[in-house]
Scaffold this active site. Structure first.
Site, short mmCIF file in Angstrom:
data_model
loop_
_atom_site.label_atom_id
_atom_site.label_comp_id
_atom_site.label_asym_id
_atom_site.label_seq_id
_atom_site.Cartn_x
_atom_site.Cartn_y
_atom_site.Cartn_z
N ARG A 168 0.82 -1.22 0.00
CA ARG A 168 0.00 0.00 0.00
C ARG A 168 0.85 1.26 0.00
O ARG A 168 0.45 2.31 -0.51
CB ARG A 168 -0.98 -0.01 1.19
CG ARG A 168 -2.09 -1.03 1.02
CD ARG A 168 -3.04 -1.02 2.22
NE ARG A 168 -2.41 -1.42 3.46
CZ ARG A 168 -2.24 -2.68 3.85
NH1 ARG A 168 -2.66 -3.67 3.10
NH2 ARG A 168 -1.65 -2.96 5.00
N GLU A 203 2.42 -5.31 13.63
CA GLU A 203 1.35 -5.36 14.64
C GLU A 203 0.73 -6.76 14.60
O GLU A 203 0.27 -7.27 15.60
CB GLU A 203 0.28 -4.30 14.30
CG GLU A 203 -0.73 -4.05 15.38
CD GLU A 203 -1.87 -3.15 14.91
OE1 GLU A 203 -1.85 -2.72 13.73
OE2 GLU A 203 -2.77 -2.90 15.71
P1 AMP Z 1 4.11 -1.21 11.75
O1 AMP Z 1 5.38 -1.81 11.24
O2 AMP Z 1 3.63 -1.89 13.00
O3 AMP Z 1 4.21 0.28 11.90
O4 AMP Z 1 2.99 -1.52 10.68
C1 AMP Z 1 2.84 -0.73 9.54
C2 AMP Z 1 2.55 -1.54 8.33
O5 AMP Z 1 1.57 -2.54 8.56
C3 AMP Z 1 2.01 -0.65 7.24
O6 AMP Z 1 2.66 -1.01 6.02
C4 AMP Z 1 0.53 -0.92 7.20
O7 AMP Z 1 0.08 -1.04 5.88
C5 AMP Z 1 0.34 -2.22 7.97
N1 AMP Z 1 -0.63 -2.11 9.07
C6 AMP Z 1 -0.36 -2.30 10.40
N2 AMP Z 1 -1.44 -2.15 11.16
C7 AMP Z 1 -2.45 -1.85 10.30
C8 AMP Z 1 -3.84 -1.53 10.49
N3 AMP Z 1 -4.42 -1.53 11.70
N4 AMP Z 1 -4.57 -1.24 9.38
C9 AMP Z 1 -3.99 -1.24 8.16
N5 AMP Z 1 -2.70 -1.51 7.92
C10 AMP Z 1 -1.92 -1.82 8.98
#
Ligand code: AMP
Length: 174
Positions: free
Chosen positions: A59, A96
């Site tokens: 995305r 996450e």
């Molecule tokens: P992080 O590494 O934990 O900051 O996660 C960010 C990545 O995971 C991004 O590339 C987002 O597209 C995806 N992502 C994590 N949590 C979500 C969420 N609640 N909704 C949509 N995309 C998420």
């Protein structure tokens, strides 16, 4: 400027129970909201000598490519390692909802280049911290990070402590 938050759809329990997935497809589907998001992501970094935008699969590519065009910069995809055809450097990180790794081609960023990192969303910050490591290992200078959405309650900014971080839509709770 449109109320961008109105174009984000909350999808509970996707891709697994307990996660509220922020679906950006309504925003991408609206010409004005999409253009406004790309312009706002690029705005803080205009005139700052950014020559590459690096964005995470998948995305992040959508916004990152638009931001690169606005800034007159090149675009570098950070991809799952097996998707890249050429020699690459790889960084592992925790999501996450799982563990993953991303990679960029060895010649994607040149030493001394000013690089902007873009993604659709920051949750724990692990993804962007890994992308920053990839860029710095290649000798690039991280000018900052731009996100459409920030899940502030997960405090992902702390993982990006040394960098300038901008986000457009902030959520204080899941
Ligand atoms: P992080 O590494 O934990 O900051 O996660 C960010 C990545 O995971 C991004 O590339 C987002 O597209 C995806 N992502 C994590 N949590 C979500 C969420 N609640 N909704 C949509 N995309 C998420």
């Amino acid at each position: 400027m449109k109320d961008l938050a109105a174009y984000i759809r909350d999808v509970p329990d996707f891709p697994k129970k307990g996660i509220v997935f922020k679906d950006i497809t309504p925003l991408l589907g609206d010409a004005g909201a999409f253009a406004g998001t790309v312009a706002a992501l690029a705005a803080p970094f205009e005139g700052r000598g950014v020559s590459k935008v690096v964005a995470a699969e998948a995305r992040g590519f959508v916004f990152g490519a638009g931001v690169a065009l606005r800034l007159g910069a090149g675009f570098v995809p950070a991809r799952k390692p097996k998707k890249l055809p050429w020699k690459h450097r790889e960084a592992k990180f925790e999501l996450e909802y799982g563990t993953d790794s991303l990679a960029i081609h060895e010649d994607a960023v040149s030493p001394g280049e000013n690089v902007l990192l873009v993604d659709d969303l920051i949750a724990t910050g692990g993804t962007m911290a890994a992308v920053a490591r990839l860029v710095e290992d290649a000798g690039g200078k991280v000018v900052g990070c731009a996100f459409a959405i920030e899940l502030s309650f997960l405090n992902g900014r702390a993982r990006l402590g040394g960098y300038e971080v901008h986000s457009l839509i902030k959520y204080d709770a899941p």
